[in-house]
Scaffold this motif. Structure first.
Motif, PDB file in Angstrom:
ATOM      1  N   GLY A  44       3.104  17.606  -8.221  1.00  0.00           N
ATOM      2  CA  GLY A  44       3.042  16.149  -8.255  1.00  0.00           C
ATOM      3  C   GLY A  44       4.225  15.446  -7.616  1.00  0.00           C
ATOM      4  O   GLY A  44       4.337  14.229  -7.690  1.00  0.00           O
ATOM      5  N   ASN A  45       5.108  16.207  -6.966  1.00  0.00           N
ATOM      6  CA  ASN A  45       6.265  15.612  -6.279  1.00  0.00           C
ATOM      7  C   ASN A  45       5.846  15.045  -4.931  1.00  0.00           C
ATOM      8  O   ASN A  45       5.142  15.710  -4.165  1.00  0.00           O
ATOM      9  N   THR A  46       6.293  13.843  -4.607  1.00  0.00           N
ATOM     10  CA  THR A  46       5.997  13.240  -3.315  1.00  0.00           C
ATOM     11  C   THR A  46       6.859  13.899  -2.247  1.00  0.00           C
ATOM     12  O   THR A  46       8.083  13.903  -2.348  1.00  0.00           O
TER      13      THR A  46
ATOM     14  N   VAL B  62       0.859  -1.184   0.000  1.00  0.00           N
ATOM     15  CA  VAL B  62       0.000   0.000   0.000  1.00  0.00           C
ATOM     16  C   VAL B  62       0.893   1.230   0.000  1.00  0.00           C
ATOM     17  O   VAL B  62       1.889   1.276   0.717  1.00  0.00           O
ATOM     18  N   PHE B  63       0.514   2.228  -0.802  1.00  0.00           N
ATOM     19  CA  PHE B  63       1.224   3.509  -0.714  1.00  0.00           C
ATOM     20  C   PHE B  63       0.226   4.597  -0.345  1.00  0.00           C
ATOM     21  O   PHE B  63      -0.934   4.569  -0.765  1.00  0.00           O
ATOM     22  N   VAL B  64       0.690   5.505   0.497  1.00  0.00           N
ATOM     23  CA  VAL B  64      -0.033   6.739   0.805  1.00  0.00           C
ATOM     24  C   VAL B  64       0.983   7.840   0.586  1.00  0.00           C
ATOM     25  O   VAL B  64       2.017   7.876   1.260  1.00  0.00           O
ATOM     26  N   HIS B  65       0.736   8.696  -0.381  1.00  0.00           N
ATOM     27  CA  HIS B  65       1.677   9.755  -0.734  1.00  0.00           C
ATOM     28  C   HIS B  65       1.039  11.125  -0.516  1.00  0.00           C
ATOM     29  O   HIS B  65      -0.130  11.323  -0.865  1.00  0.00           O
ATOM     30  N   VAL B  66       1.796  12.030   0.038  1.00  0.00           N
ATOM     31  CA  VAL B  66       1.423  13.439   0.094  1.00  0.00           C
ATOM     32  C   VAL B  66       2.225  14.100  -1.012  1.00  0.00           C
ATOM     33  O   VAL B  66       3.462  14.032  -1.020  1.00  0.00           O
TER      34      VAL B  66
ATOM     35  N   VAL C  10      -0.465  23.987  -1.474  1.00  0.00           N
ATOM     36  CA  VAL C  10      -1.542  23.001  -1.521  1.00  0.00           C
ATOM     37  C   VAL C  10      -0.924  21.615  -1.703  1.00  0.00           C
ATOM     38  O   VAL C  10      -0.068  21.420  -2.567  1.00  0.00           O
ATOM     39  N   TYR C  11      -1.364  20.675  -0.878  1.00  0.00           N
ATOM     40  CA  TYR C  11      -0.876  19.297  -0.910  1.00  0.00           C
ATOM     41  C   TYR C  11      -2.059  18.349  -1.038  1.00  0.00           C
ATOM     42  O   TYR C  11      -3.152  18.638  -0.555  1.00  0.00           O
ATOM     43  N   THR C  12      -1.819  17.230  -1.698  1.00  0.00           N
ATOM     44  CA  THR C  12      -2.862  16.237  -1.937  1.00  0.00           C
ATOM     45  C   THR C  12      -2.405  14.899  -1.376  1.00  0.00           C
ATOM     46  O   THR C  12      -1.241  14.530  -1.524  1.00  0.00           O
TER      47      THR C  12
END
Length: 159
Positions: free
Chosen positions: A79-81, A70-74, A121-123
């Motif tokens: 689009g850079n992690t 599983v990956f969870v990326h901010v 802003v981060y996603t």
């Protein structure tokens, strides 16, 4: 709400957000309907706790034929992690090949945010992948197919 499917063998049966993630806008993101994109990014002050968390509830639809991670990326606006959690489900203790159809697997993740994270802003995005070759499983959420699902966004502002 319809759960997102991950390939043919696994689906996301639910999500749970610890309070630190709620402070980073997870409530708004979790309330959206699948396929509609993230909610508007809430404003967050840098003084909020330096970690976000999420617990996935995975369910096997059929016996998975391989072990998945599983990956969870901010990610930032480009689009850079900038922060991440990547590992096998269940804190690395629940390999997907051992899942039985219908079984629910709890999978908590904590993602430490860098203390020097600049305003912006981060996603938060997540998905499953094959650690043997890095191939991400497709995600179908409301007809839109991707290699990750967008969970929520937040607007970090330094005090």
């Amino acid at each position: 709400r319809r759960a997102a499917r991950r390939g043919d063998a696994v689906r996301r049966a639910g999500l749970d957000f610890p309070l630190a993630s709620e402070a980073f806008g997870a409530i708004e993101g979790s309330a959206r309907q699948p396929g509609t994109g993230p909610a508007a990014a809430p404003v967050v002050v840098q003084g909020v706790p330096g970690a976000i968390g999420i617990t996935f509830l995975w369910q096997a639809i059929a016996p998975p034929d391989r072990d998945l991670s599983v990956f969870v990326h901010v990610v930032d606006a480009d689009g850079n992690t900038v922060a991440q959690s990547d590992r096998a489900p269940g804190c690395g203790q629940s390999p997907t090949r051992a899942w039985k159809p219908g079984e629910i697997v709890f999978d908590p993740h904590a993602i430490d945010l860098p203390a020097d994270l600049p305003a912006g802003v981060y996603t938060v995005r997540a998905g499953l992948y094959d650690p043997a070759d890095g191939t991400r499983l497709p995600v179908d959420e409301g007809g839109a197919v991707s290699d990750a699902v967008t969970l929520w966004s937040f607007d970090l502002q330094n005090p």
